[in-house]
Scaffold this motif. Sequence first.
Motif, mmCIF file in Angstrom:
data_model
loop_
_atom_site.group_PDB
_atom_site.id
_atom_site.type_symbol
_atom_site.label_atom_id
_atom_site.label_comp_id
_atom_site.label_asym_id
_atom_site.label_seq_id
_atom_site.Cartn_x
_atom_site.Cartn_y
_atom_site.Cartn_z
ATOM 1 N N LEU A 24 -0.194 13.311 -6.975
ATOM 2 C CA LEU A 24 -0.225 14.074 -5.734
ATOM 3 C C LEU A 24 1.012 14.954 -5.638
ATOM 4 O O LEU A 24 2.039 14.675 -6.263
ATOM 5 C CB LEU A 24 -0.269 13.114 -4.531
ATOM 6 C CG LEU A 24 -1.424 12.108 -4.485
ATOM 7 C CD1 LEU A 24 -1.179 11.081 -3.395
ATOM 8 C CD2 LEU A 24 -2.756 12.821 -4.249
ATOM 9 N N ILE A 75 1.593 4.604 -3.413
ATOM 10 C CA ILE A 75 1.405 6.055 -3.346
ATOM 11 C C ILE A 75 1.900 6.788 -4.591
ATOM 12 O O ILE A 75 1.214 7.684 -5.104
ATOM 13 C CB ILE A 75 2.071 6.620 -2.072
ATOM 14 C CG1 ILE A 75 1.364 6.077 -0.825
ATOM 15 C CG2 ILE A 75 2.045 8.151 -2.065
ATOM 16 C CD1 ILE A 75 2.065 6.393 0.482
ATOM 17 N N TRP A 96 0.837 -1.196 0.000
ATOM 18 C CA TRP A 96 0.000 0.000 0.000
ATOM 19 C C TRP A 96 0.874 1.249 0.000
ATOM 20 O O TRP A 96 0.572 2.227 -0.691
ATOM 21 C CB TRP A 96 -0.922 -0.010 1.219
ATOM 22 C CG TRP A 96 -2.118 -0.890 1.054
ATOM 23 C CD1 TRP A 96 -2.249 -1.938 0.188
ATOM 24 C CD2 TRP A 96 -3.354 -0.799 1.760
ATOM 25 N NE1 TRP A 96 -3.488 -2.523 0.322
ATOM 26 C CE2 TRP A 96 -4.188 -1.844 1.289
ATOM 27 C CE3 TRP A 96 -3.826 0.033 2.760
ATOM 28 C CZ2 TRP A 96 -5.473 -2.047 1.776
ATOM 29 C CZ3 TRP A 96 -5.099 -0.174 3.264
ATOM 30 C CH2 TRP A 96 -5.923 -1.193 2.763
ATOM 31 N N THR A 97 1.935 1.194 0.762
ATOM 32 C CA THR A 97 2.852 2.342 0.774
ATOM 33 C C THR A 97 3.494 2.526 -0.591
ATOM 34 O O THR A 97 3.642 3.650 -1.078
ATOM 35 C CB THR A 97 3.939 2.137 1.841
ATOM 36 O OG1 THR A 97 3.315 1.846 3.099
ATOM 37 C CG2 THR A 97 4.799 3.383 1.990
ATOM 38 N N THR A 100 2.272 16.024 -0.117
ATOM 39 C CA THR A 100 1.198 15.077 0.188
ATOM 40 C C THR A 100 1.713 13.650 0.172
ATOM 41 O O THR A 100 1.370 12.837 1.043
ATOM 42 C CB THR A 100 0.052 15.223 -0.825
ATOM 43 O OG1 THR A 100 -0.454 16.561 -0.777
ATOM 44 C CG2 THR A 100 -1.077 14.252 -0.511
ATOM 45 N N LYS A 101 2.542 13.328 -0.806
ATOM 46 C CA LYS A 101 3.098 11.974 -0.893
ATOM 47 C C LYS A 101 3.933 11.643 0.343
ATOM 48 O O LYS A 101 3.852 10.545 0.883
ATOM 49 C CB LYS A 101 3.951 11.824 -2.155
ATOM 50 C CG LYS A 101 3.151 11.759 -3.444
ATOM 51 C CD LYS A 101 4.066 11.585 -4.654
ATOM 52 C CE LYS A 101 3.258 11.511 -5.944
ATOM 53 N NZ LYS A 101 4.123 11.368 -7.132
ATOM 54 N N ARG A 102 4.715 12.606 0.784
ATOM 55 C CA ARG A 102 5.562 12.369 1.960
ATOM 56 C C ARG A 102 4.729 12.155 3.214
ATOM 57 O O ARG A 102 5.055 11.321 4.068
ATOM 58 C CB ARG A 102 6.529 13.528 2.134
ATOM 59 C CG ARG A 102 7.649 13.532 1.089
ATOM 60 C CD ARG A 102 8.566 14.724 1.249
ATOM 61 N NE ARG A 102 9.698 14.633 0.335
ATOM 62 C CZ ARG A 102 10.602 15.603 0.165
ATOM 63 N NH1 ARG A 102 10.483 16.733 0.871
ATOM 64 N NH2 ARG A 102 11.592 15.435 -0.683
ATOM 65 N N ILE A 103 3.644 12.919 3.327
ATOM 66 C CA ILE A 103 2.754 12.740 4.478
ATOM 67 C C ILE A 103 2.125 11.343 4.435
ATOM 68 O O ILE A 103 2.061 10.631 5.443
ATOM 69 C CB ILE A 103 1.667 13.832 4.495
ATOM 70 C CG1 ILE A 103 2.300 15.197 4.780
ATOM 71 C CG2 ILE A 103 0.593 13.504 5.543
ATOM 72 C CD1 ILE A 103 1.336 16.354 4.648
ATOM 73 N N LEU A 104 1.667 10.955 3.233
ATOM 74 C CA LEU A 104 1.035 9.647 3.087
ATOM 75 C C LEU A 104 2.012 8.504 3.334
ATOM 76 O O LEU A 104 1.598 7.413 3.749
ATOM 77 C CB LEU A 104 0.414 9.516 1.692
ATOM 78 C CG LEU A 104 -0.834 10.377 1.435
ATOM 79 C CD1 LEU A 104 -1.295 10.216 0.000
ATOM 80 C CD2 LEU A 104 -1.957 10.001 2.402
ATOM 81 N N MET A 105 3.286 8.752 3.098
ATOM 82 C CA MET A 105 4.287 7.724 3.352
ATOM 83 C C MET A 105 4.325 7.341 4.829
ATOM 84 O O MET A 105 4.731 6.232 5.195
ATOM 85 C CB MET A 105 5.668 8.205 2.909
ATOM 86 C CG MET A 105 5.832 8.329 1.410
ATOM 87 S SD MET A 105 6.058 6.753 0.577
ATOM 88 C CE MET A 105 7.794 6.481 0.882
ATOM 89 N N VAL A 133 1.381 8.033 6.852
ATOM 90 C CA VAL A 133 0.006 7.723 7.244
ATOM 91 C C VAL A 133 -0.435 6.345 6.738
ATOM 92 O O VAL A 133 -0.984 5.538 7.504
ATOM 93 C CB VAL A 133 -0.953 8.810 6.716
ATOM 94 C CG1 VAL A 133 -2.408 8.409 6.982
ATOM 95 C CG2 VAL A 133 -0.641 10.149 7.359
ATOM 96 N N VAL A 134 -0.199 6.065 5.459
ATOM 97 C CA VAL A 134 -0.706 4.832 4.842
ATOM 98 C C VAL A 134 -0.206 3.562 5.539
ATOM 99 O O VAL A 134 -1.001 2.648 5.794
ATOM 100 C CB VAL A 134 -0.371 4.809 3.338
ATOM 101 C CG1 VAL A 134 -0.651 3.427 2.735
ATOM 102 C CG2 VAL A 134 -1.180 5.874 2.606
#
Length: 483
Positions: free
Chosen positions: A299, A294, A290-291, A303-308, A310-311
């Motif tokens: 994005l 991304i 899932w990571t 945003t991508k770094r934040i999701l890295m 969060v996800v």
Amino acid sequence: MNAITETQRPPATADNRSALYTLMTVWFFWSFVAASNGILIPLFKAKFGLSQTQAQYIDFAFYAAYFVGSVIYLLVSATLKTDILNRIGYKNGIIYGLLISAVGTLMFYPAAELKSYALLLSGLFIVGLGFSLQQTATQPFMIALGDPATGAQRINLGGAVNNLGGTIGPTIVSLAIFGSIAADAAANASVESVKVPYLIVGALFLALALFFRVSKLPRITNDEEVEVGTGVLKYPQLILGMIAIFVYVGVEVTIGSNLGEYLAETRNLTSSQISPFVSLFWGSMMIGRWTASIPNFDLSLTTKRILMFVVPFVAFGIVLGVTAISGSDISVMYPYAICVLVVIGAFFASDEKPVRTLLIFTGLGGLAMLIGLLTTGDVALYAFISGGLFCSVLWPSIFSLGTAGLGKYTNQGSAYLIMMILGGAIIPVVQGKVADTIGIHNSYAVALLCFGYLFFFGFRVSQVLRKQGIDFDQAVKPAKGGH
């Protein structure tokens, strides 16, 4: 590979996206069934009075089918002097594969009635044959839906769905077989308890085959002059990739499949109580994939770094949620968050480059196995389970690097790589034999050796490809996701 449709033009982008989502559905069941083998192994070991080596024949039957299926595909293609998938189309290849797998699952009913271990293994073998054809057709299909250079990113999305199936599969199958996670549930269960769950899986395969039949997938084949035979074996990247796939699938399967015996010996858990940890292993694969998904989305960098961050924890939360639903205590898994933080750091260090990804993740996987071998208790357990995190992004990196530059041999190259899923049949049996000799804990040295070869592969294949003018770390984003 170059792709065409019946109109000799690539399908529209919207159609591509719809086709991609349709193809992703089969990925769910590949891992759902494969991960659930981890529940069958201790159950059948107890009910049939098997050694750990004999119990691992479950994985041997399932994964050997990939090898046999690929050999059949190549032999029939050679006999007819045409590539079978190029004749029938990828869509029909998937449909036929689903029908074959349905036959295998339906065999569980008479096998359980007769209490025949051999017949149960035969059913798993036929399921694997169907999966072999599905995978040989699906992955080139997904690559052909767009630019081949970004094909692995589409495979990555399939991998994200794949391990959702692997995460929930053990829990669902365990509850369906045992009814609860109580210690006496395993004692009260029988071989016949597998009949209904696998009948339902068979029905789902049939329904999915019908869904594919009526779906409006484009007819895609390879428009280059396809050559049938062994000419593809002249490419060293394919040979290296074949060994790497063998070892990768082997280490992924053997860590999870021997986990039940490890838990039985170190924690005195029964087969009805191991599903949370089996799910955590396959859930670790989901966390990684899932990571890795991304970068597929449009994005901003921030945003991508934040999701890295969060996800991975969202995925970990899903694993905990599935475990909680089964009635297990999830607090014992909280320390595993440290392993999740480590894999997040690995993603940032990899910088979306396939060779660097291979080196970092296989290096960390080897380190995790070493830590597990040198320690005991929770540290050893979670070190072994974290192998799932570090296996999670290896498959498409190996697949894309192993098939790079094959051109007209692409379909054959794909079949040879799928053939090497045989590693999932051989290496768990090897570890089972080692476990019967020196103990289950020390047997994880087999996994350490596997990560060692995969680390070597990362170095060697990059050298080979650069000599051919191919450098994926410079030209494209990496191949992440997985089998």
